[in-house]
Design an enzyme around this catalytic site. Structure first.
Site, PDB file in Angstrom:
ATOM      1  CG  ASN A  32      -1.691   1.271   1.386  1.00 42.47           C
ATOM      2  OD1 ASN A  32      -1.799   2.052   0.434  1.00 42.47           O
ATOM      3  ND2 ASN A  32      -2.244   1.506   2.565  1.00 42.47           N
ATOM      4  CD1 TRP A  33       4.088   1.324  -2.517  1.00 40.81           C
ATOM      5  CD2 TRP A  33       4.268   2.504  -4.413  1.00 40.81           C
ATOM      6  NE1 TRP A  33       5.158   0.827  -3.223  1.00 40.81           N
ATOM      7  CE2 TRP A  33       5.292   1.533  -4.382  1.00 40.81           C
ATOM      8  CE3 TRP A  33       4.172   3.354  -5.513  1.00 40.81           C
ATOM      9  CZ2 TRP A  33       6.224   1.402  -5.411  1.00 40.81           C
ATOM     10  CZ3 TRP A  33       5.098   3.211  -6.539  1.00 40.81           C
ATOM     11  CH2 TRP A  33       6.117   2.251  -6.480  1.00 40.81           C
ATOM     12  CE  LYS A  34       0.426   3.569   4.686  1.00 39.76           C
ATOM     13  NZ  LYS A  34       0.016   3.686   6.064  1.00 39.76           N
ATOM     14  CG  HIS A  68      -6.135   2.022   4.842  1.00 33.80           C
ATOM     15  ND1 HIS A  68      -5.711   2.931   5.794  1.00 33.80           N
ATOM     16  CD2 HIS A  68      -5.104   1.163   4.663  1.00 33.80           C
ATOM     17  CE1 HIS A  68      -4.477   2.623   6.161  1.00 33.80           C
ATOM     18  NE2 HIS A  68      -4.078   1.558   5.488  1.00 33.80           N
ATOM     19  CD  GLU A 102      -2.983   5.600   6.620  1.00 38.45           C
ATOM     20  OE1 GLU A 102      -2.890   5.631   5.379  1.00 38.45           O
ATOM     21  OE2 GLU A 102      -2.067   5.232   7.366  1.00 38.45           O
ATOM     22  CD  GLU A 106      -3.919  -2.436   7.116  1.00 38.66           C
ATOM     23  OE1 GLU A 106      -2.806  -2.725   6.687  1.00 38.66           O
ATOM     24  OE2 GLU A 106      -4.450  -1.325   6.923  1.00 38.66           O
ATOM     25  N   GLY A 145       1.934   2.027  10.936  1.00 40.81           N
ATOM     26  CA  GLY A 145       2.983   3.044  10.928  1.00 40.81           C
ATOM     27  C   GLY A 145       3.641   3.307  12.276  1.00 40.81           C
ATOM     28  CB  SER A 169       4.294  -2.017  12.167  1.00 35.46           C
ATOM     29  OG  SER A 169       3.902  -0.689  12.432  1.00 35.46           O
ATOM     30  N   GLY A 177       2.560  -1.333   4.263  1.00 39.00           N
ATOM     31  CA  GLY A 177       2.537   0.091   3.922  1.00 39.00           C
ATOM     32  C   GLY A 177       3.938   0.618   3.687  1.00 39.00           C
ATOM     33  N   GLY A 178       4.496   1.307   4.694  1.00 38.11           N
ATOM     34  CA  GLY A 178       5.798   1.958   4.576  1.00 38.11           C
ATOM     35  C   GLY A 178       6.873   1.098   3.916  1.00 38.11           C
TER      36      GLY A 178
HETATM   37  C1  PEP Z   1      -1.132   0.270   5.828  1.00 40.09           C
HETATM   38  O1  PEP Z   1      -1.221   1.489   5.790  1.00 40.09           O
HETATM   39  O2  PEP Z   1      -1.964  -0.443   5.261  1.00 40.09           O
HETATM   40  C2  PEP Z   1      -0.015  -0.315   6.565  1.00 40.09           C
HETATM   41  C3  PEP Z   1      -0.039  -1.579   6.837  1.00 40.09           C
HETATM   42  O3  PEP Z   1       0.988   0.554   6.914  1.00 40.09           O
HETATM   43  P1  PEP Z   1       2.385   0.212   7.643  1.00 40.09           P
HETATM   44  O4  PEP Z   1       2.884  -1.093   7.071  1.00 40.09           O
HETATM   45  O5  PEP Z   1       3.277   1.352   7.293  1.00 40.09           O
HETATM   46  O6  PEP Z   1       2.096   0.095   9.089  1.00 40.09           O
END
Ligand code: PEP
Length: 255
Positions: free
Chosen positions: A11-13, A99, A101, A172, A178, A216, A237-238
Site C-alpha cells: 500500500n503505497w499511500k 482503510h 486512514e 489492520e 505506521g 508495521s 505500507g511503509g
Molecule cells: C497500511 O497502511 O496499510 C499499513 C499496513 O501501513 P504500515 O505497514 O506502514 O504500518
C-alpha cells in the site's frame, strides 16, 4: 481457501511518481529469480500511476491495484472522485477499501461502514478484487472491544455481499499502522481465529475468504507474523515503498 499462496500487498499511500516503477521492477526481478515461491504480489499505487504501471507490468507476475474508489457505479457530480469502473479500466485488478486512514474515525468526512459496503459492492460488480480493511483503535483494544468492533465492521461492510471469493479481509489494528508495534503472538492468533469463525457463522461461501494481516510489517517481524495460523498474507505500507525492504520481507517469510 488458497492454502499455500501468500499475498504480499503493498500500500503505497500518497507516494510515488513514474520513476518509482523501478522499485516494482526490482521486486519483479527478485520474484523471477525465486519462482518456486508461491506468492502473489500486488502494489496498490496512487491513481495517477495505475495506467502507466499496469501497462508496463502487463504479462508480469506483479499486479497493480488502487487504494480507494467512489461508491457510485455511474459518472456523477463528485469532484475529485474516481469510481471502480474507472480504476478497473485504468488497469487496476485490486482495490483497498475501508482503510483506517480513510474511515470516519480518522477523517471528518471519511468513510462510514455503510459507504464502505456500497464501495465493496460496486468494486465487485466491476470485477475488482477487494482488500477490505478492518481493525480496532488502541482505545477500543484497551477496553477489550476488539472482537465487537471487528464483528460490526464485517457485518456492515459485507452486508449482502454475494461474491465473497473476491474479498480479502485485511486485519489492520489501527494502533499498529505506521507505529512499529504489532500484536502479541497469542493475541493475533486469537483475532485471526475469531475472524475466521465469524465468517463461518455469518456467511455461506466463507472458506474462499482470505485473511491477511497489516500493520508495521517488516523484515524483522515477518517470521513472527508468518507463524500465525490461518494468515494468507500481508498488507505492507511503509516497507513497500522500498524494493529492498519489500524483498527482504518476502525472503524472510520463506526462511
Ligand atoms: C497500511 O497502511 O496499510 C499499513 C499496513 O501501513 P504500515 O505497514 O506502514 O504500518
Amino acid at each position: 481457501m488458497t492454502n499455500n499462496l501468500k499475498y504480499f500487498i503493498g500500500n503505497w499511500k500518497m507516494f510515488g511518481d513514474f520513476s518509482s516503477l523501478k522499485i516494482i521492477n526490482n521486486v519483479k526481478f527478485h520474484i523471477n529469480k525465486t519462482k518456486s515461491k508461491k506468492s502473489r504480489i500486488v502494489f496498490c499505487v496512487p491513481s495517477t500511476l495505475i495506467r502507466h504501471f499496469s501497462s508496463k507490468l502487463k504479462n508480469s507476475n506483479i499486479i497493480i491495484g488502487a487504494q480507494n474508489c467512489h461508491f457510485s457505479d455511474d459518472y456523477g457530480p463528485y469532484t475529485g472522485s474516481i469510481n471502480s469502473k474507472m480504476i478497473k479500466r485504468a488497469g487496476a485488478k485490486y482495490v483497498i477499501l475501508g482503510h483506517s486512514e480513510n474511515r470516519i474515525q480518522k477523517l471528518h468526512n471519511g468513510d462510514t461502514d455503510f459507504l464502505i459496503n456500497k464501495k465493496i459492492k460496486s468494486a465487485i460488480k466491476n470485477n475488482l478484487n477487494v482488500i477490505f480493511c478492518i481493525g480496532e483503535t488502541f482505545k477500543e483494544r484497551k477496553k477489550n472491544l476488539t472482537n465487537k468492533i471487528l464483528s460490526g465492521q464485517i457485518n456492515k461492510g459485507l452486508h449482502s455481499v454475494k461474491n465473497l471469493n473476491k474479498v480479502i479481509i485485511a486485519y489492520e489494528p489501527v494502533w499498529s499502522i505506521g507505529t512499529g508495534m504489532i500484536p502479541k503472538h497469542n493475541e493475533l492468533n486469537k483475532t485471526i481465529l475469531f475472524i475466521r469463525r465469524k465468517l463461518s457463522k455469518s456467511f455461506k461461501n466463507k472458506n474462499s475468504v482470505k485473511i491477511i494481516y497489516g500493520g508495521s510489517v517488516n523484515s524483522k517481524n515477518i517470521h513472527k507474523l508468518v507463524a500465525i495460523k490461518g494468515i494468507n498474507g500481508f498488507l505492507i505500507g511503509g516497507a513497500s515503498q522500498s524494493a529492498k525492504n519489500f524483498i527482504d520481507i518476502i525472503k524472510n517469510c520463506y526462511k
